[in-house]
Design a protein around this motif. Structure first.
Motif, short mmCIF file in Angstrom:
data_model
loop_
_atom_site.label_atom_id
_atom_site.label_comp_id
_atom_site.label_asym_id
_atom_site.label_seq_id
_atom_site.Cartn_x
_atom_site.Cartn_y
_atom_site.Cartn_z
N PRO A 22 6.21 51.30 68.70
CA PRO A 22 6.99 50.30 69.08
C PRO A 22 8.35 50.56 69.32
O PRO A 22 8.88 51.57 68.86
CB PRO A 22 6.92 49.18 67.78
N LYS A 23 9.10 49.77 70.34
CA LYS A 23 10.42 50.24 70.56
C LYS A 23 11.27 49.42 69.63
O LYS A 23 11.27 48.29 69.01
CB LYS A 23 10.85 49.56 71.89
N ALA A 77 7.16 38.28 55.61
CA ALA A 77 6.77 38.15 57.27
C ALA A 77 7.41 39.18 57.96
O ALA A 77 6.83 39.83 58.82
CB ALA A 77 6.80 36.65 57.44
N HIS A 78 9.01 39.51 57.73
CA HIS A 78 9.30 40.52 58.82
C HIS A 78 8.67 41.65 58.60
O HIS A 78 8.52 42.38 59.77
CB HIS A 78 10.95 40.38 58.43
N ALA A 79 8.40 42.27 57.55
CA ALA A 79 8.10 43.73 57.18
C ALA A 79 6.50 43.51 57.73
O ALA A 79 6.25 44.70 58.35
CB ALA A 79 8.00 43.97 55.55
N ARG A 80 5.92 42.70 57.40
CA ARG A 80 4.53 42.63 57.93
C ARG A 80 4.42 42.53 59.51
O ARG A 80 3.46 43.27 59.98
CB ARG A 80 3.76 41.49 57.63
N GLU A 81 5.45 42.15 60.40
CA GLU A 81 5.41 42.11 61.52
C GLU A 81 5.79 43.36 62.20
O GLU A 81 5.22 43.81 63.16
CB GLU A 81 6.80 40.88 62.07
N ILE A 82 6.78 44.05 61.58
CA ILE A 82 7.15 45.36 61.90
C ILE A 82 5.93 46.27 61.87
O ILE A 82 5.51 47.05 62.68
CB ILE A 82 8.14 46.04 61.01
N VAL A 83 5.10 46.07 60.75
CA VAL A 83 3.71 46.91 60.58
C VAL A 83 2.72 46.53 61.50
O VAL A 83 1.88 47.56 62.14
CB VAL A 83 3.31 46.84 59.13
N THR A 84 2.65 45.34 61.88
CA THR A 84 1.56 44.97 63.03
C THR A 84 2.02 45.48 64.53
O THR A 84 1.13 45.81 65.24
CB THR A 84 1.65 43.22 62.93
N ALA A 108 3.37 48.19 64.95
CA ALA A 108 3.01 49.56 64.87
C ALA A 108 1.57 49.87 64.62
O ALA A 108 1.20 50.83 64.57
CB ALA A 108 4.01 50.15 63.62
N ASP A 109 0.74 48.80 64.97
CA ASP A 109 -0.64 49.21 64.44
C ASP A 109 -1.33 50.05 65.45
O ASP A 109 -2.15 51.13 64.87
CB ASP A 109 -1.41 47.69 65.06
N TYR A 110 -1.14 50.20 66.65
CA TYR A 110 -1.60 51.14 67.53
C TYR A 110 -1.12 52.81 67.09
O TYR A 110 -1.90 53.57 66.97
CB TYR A 110 -1.25 51.05 69.08
N ALA A 111 -0.01 52.79 66.81
CA ALA A 111 0.61 54.23 66.39
C ALA A 111 0.02 54.71 65.15
O ALA A 111 -0.16 55.72 64.87
CB ALA A 111 1.98 54.10 66.46
N LEU A 112 -0.18 53.52 64.28
CA LEU A 112 -0.57 53.92 62.94
C LEU A 112 -2.11 54.33 63.15
O LEU A 112 -2.66 55.28 62.39
CB LEU A 112 -0.39 52.99 62.20
N ARG A 113 -2.88 53.67 63.88
CA ARG A 113 -4.30 54.24 64.02
C ARG A 113 -4.38 55.48 64.55
O ARG A 113 -5.22 56.26 64.37
CB ARG A 113 -4.99 53.15 64.88
N MET A 114 -3.49 55.79 65.76
CA MET A 114 -3.42 57.15 66.43
C MET A 114 -2.94 58.22 65.24
O MET A 114 -3.58 59.31 65.36
CB MET A 114 -2.61 57.03 67.44
N THR A 148 9.86 58.41 62.01
CA THR A 148 9.74 57.00 62.17
C THR A 148 8.25 56.33 61.73
O THR A 148 7.99 55.54 60.76
CB THR A 148 10.15 56.78 63.52
N LEU A 149 7.45 57.02 62.30
CA LEU A 149 5.67 56.84 62.16
C LEU A 149 5.59 56.87 60.68
O LEU A 149 4.83 56.06 60.07
CB LEU A 149 4.99 57.59 62.91
N SER A 150 6.21 57.83 60.07
CA SER A 150 5.78 57.94 58.63
C SER A 150 6.51 57.07 57.71
O SER A 150 5.77 56.54 56.72
CB SER A 150 6.16 59.50 57.97
N ASN A 151 7.41 56.34 58.25
CA ASN A 151 8.21 55.54 57.47
C ASN A 151 7.51 54.29 57.69
O ASN A 151 7.30 53.37 56.77
CB ASN A 151 9.47 55.37 57.68
#
Length: 170
Positions: free
Chosen positions: A2-3, A23-30, A32-38, A70-73
């Protein structure tokens, strides 16, 4: 990925382990869902080829290194959320995938990417260490096996040609 603004990315890098799991942390992870799946898909590969043009020599850019950091974080943040929600197996998957990403990033053996790997593994280990006492014996045993099966580091000592050699600098 995500940007993120520079400030948002800096905050994530600084607070992946301490940010409140609200909720903010969960929104950040949401986001990034596609990047985390990849990342999860790529972690199943024995090796990643980043398609770098080593012929560029010292002018070679390594955009994948910062993106991997960033992705690992994001993976560590999601692992924290998953641990807190009682989804320990999924959280461990995030940790192992992040460590695998670090190993894949360092495959060229260049100093920069090896250091990025060290940072990724440190952050993933730090996240895991916080929750390790909450894991049962079977999970710890499985985790130990998975960590032992991580791909090798990208260092000349492990048989990977040094960056200088690949770039024609030798």
């Amino acid at each position: 990925l995500p940007k993120f603004t520079d400030a948002q990315e800096h905050k994530l890098n600084a607070e992946y382990l301490t940010m409140p799991l609200d909720a903010h942390a969960r929104e950040i992870v949401t986001r990034a869902d596609y990047a985390l799946r990849m990342m999860h898909r790529a972690a199943a590969l024995p090796r990643c080829d980043w398609g770098l043009g080593y012929e560029d020599g010292i002018e070679l850019l390594l955009p994948h290194a910062q993106a991997a950091r960033t992705l690992s974080n994001l993976a560590c943040l999601r692992a924290r959320i998953r641990f807190e929600d009682g989804h320990n197996a999924d959280a461990i998957e995030d940790i192992v995938d992040a460590m695998t990403l670090g190993r894949h990033v360092s495959i060229d053996g260049s100093l920069i990417t090896v250091l990025v790997n060290y940072g990724i593994e440190y952050r993933a280990s730090e996240t895991l260490a916080f929750y390790l006492p909450k894991l049962n014996a079977d999970m710890v045993k499985s985790l130990k096996m998975r960590l032992g099966a991580l791909p090798t580091f990208g260092t000349p000592a492990k048989g990977v040609a040094p960056f200088e050699e690949k770039a024609g600098l030798d």
